[in-house]
Design an enzyme around this catalytic site. Structure first.
Site, short mmCIF file in Angstrom:
data_model
loop_
_atom_site.label_atom_id
_atom_site.label_comp_id
_atom_site.label_asym_id
_atom_site.label_seq_id
_atom_site.Cartn_x
_atom_site.Cartn_y
_atom_site.Cartn_z
N CYS A 1 20.01 -41.22 -61.36
CA CYS A 1 20.76 -41.04 -59.66
C CYS A 1 20.56 -39.70 -59.52
CB CYS A 1 22.48 -41.11 -60.53
SG CYS A 1 22.86 -42.42 -61.38
C1 BEZ Z 1 21.22 -41.97 -64.90
O1 BEZ Z 1 21.57 -42.20 -64.00
O2 BEZ Z 1 19.84 -40.99 -65.57
C2 BEZ Z 1 21.60 -43.04 -66.19
C3 BEZ Z 1 22.83 -42.87 -65.77
C4 BEZ Z 1 23.47 -43.72 -66.52
C5 BEZ Z 1 22.89 -44.33 -67.78
C6 BEZ Z 1 21.71 -44.09 -68.73
C7 BEZ Z 1 20.89 -43.07 -67.25
#
Ligand code: BEZ
Length: 213
Positions: free
Chosen positions: A45
Site C-alpha cells: 500500500c
Molecule cells: C500490503 O499492502 O503490503 C499488504 C496489505 C495487506 C496484506 C498483504 C500486503
C-alpha cells in the site's frame, strides 16, 4: 449487490485527509478514480499510494480526480503519509478516506470476506462525469496495481466517449483505433475517410483528434 458498469456510483460524505468531502459534489464535472487499499502502514500500500501521488500531473491533464480509502482512521492516514513521502519521494496529494465503520467500503463492495474479514481489497472504480461506473477491477492484497494501466484505460474511455471508436488490445494514446460495428461502411466513409477494413467487422482508422508530433 455489487456495483456494475453503467450503475450510478453511490454518493457519500466521508472524513478524509482533506477534511469532510461529499463525493458527487467533489467530483462534479470531472472523472474520478475511487480506490481502496487494505491497511495503512503496510508495504504494498505504501508503494501504491506513492505511485498514485507521483502520477497527479497525468491525472490532472485528463481531468481525473483521485480518492483513496481504507478502513483505518484519518489520523492513521496522516501519520502514514510521512512514511509514503519518505519511501517514495511523493507527498500524499489526494484525499484518503478514513472508513473505520466500513460504511463506504460496504456501499462499494470493497470487503470480500473470503479474502479478508477485516480489510478492504484493492478495488478500483473509474467514474465518469455523469457519475456512472465506467470500469471496476479488484486485486488481492498481495498484488500492487499498475496505475499507468489506469491512465491508459482513461485515455480509451475518454476517446470512446466522444467518438464512435473502440481501442484494440494494448492500445496506447496515438495508435490506430477500431470503428465500432454499429457504424455502417457508408457512414464510416464520411466520418473516417480512408479507413482500412482488415475484415468486414474490423475496420481500422487513425485515432480521431490525434495530436501531430
Ligand atoms: C500490503 O499492502 O503490503 C499488504 C496489505 C495487506 C496484506 C498483504 C500486503
Amino acid at each position: 449487490m455489487a456495483l456494475r458498469l453503467g450503475d450510478e456510483a453511490p454518493d457519500f460524505t466521508a472524513e478524509t485527509t482533506d477534511g469532510s468531502i461529499g463525493f458527487h459534489e467533489w467530483k462534479k464535472g470531472s472523472w474520478a478514480i475511487l480506490f481502496s487499499h487494505p491497511r495503512d502502514f503496510t508495504p504494498v500500500c505504501t508503494t501504491e499510494l506513492g505511485a498514485v501521488a507521483g502520477l497527479k500531473p497525468e491525472f490532472d491533464k485528463r481531468n481525473v480526480k483521485v480518492m483513496g480509502l481504507s478502513v483505518d482512521s484519518v489520523s492513521d492516514h496522516h501519520r502514514w503519509a510521512s512514511d509514503i513521502k519518505d519511501v517514495t519521494g511523493n507527498a500524499l496529494n489526494f484525499p484518503l478516506i478514513g472508513d473505520p465503520d466500513k460504511s463506504i467500503a460496504n456501499k462499494y463492495d470493497m470487503l470480500h470476506p473470503n479474502a479478508s474479514d477485516t480489510a478492504t481489497v484493492r478495488s478500483v472504480f473509474i467514474i465518469g462525469p455523469d457519475n456512472k461506473v465506467k470500469l471496476s477491477l479488484t486485486y488481492p492484497a498481495s498484488t500492487g496495481r499498475n496505475f499507468k494501466e489506469l491512465l491508459r484505460v482513461i485515455d480509451s474511455l475518454q476517446l470512446t466517449a466522444s467518438h464512435k471508436v473502440a481501442t484494440p488490445a494494448d492500445w496506447v494514446q496515438g495508435e490506430d483505433v477500431i470503428i465500432v460495428p454499429a457504424v455502417s461502411d457508408e457512414d464510416a466513409t464520411k466520418t473516417f475517410p480512408g479507413f482500412v477494413a482488415k475484415k468486414p467487422y474490423l475496420r481500422v482508422t487513425p485515432q480521431p483528434g490525434k495530436q501531430s508530433s
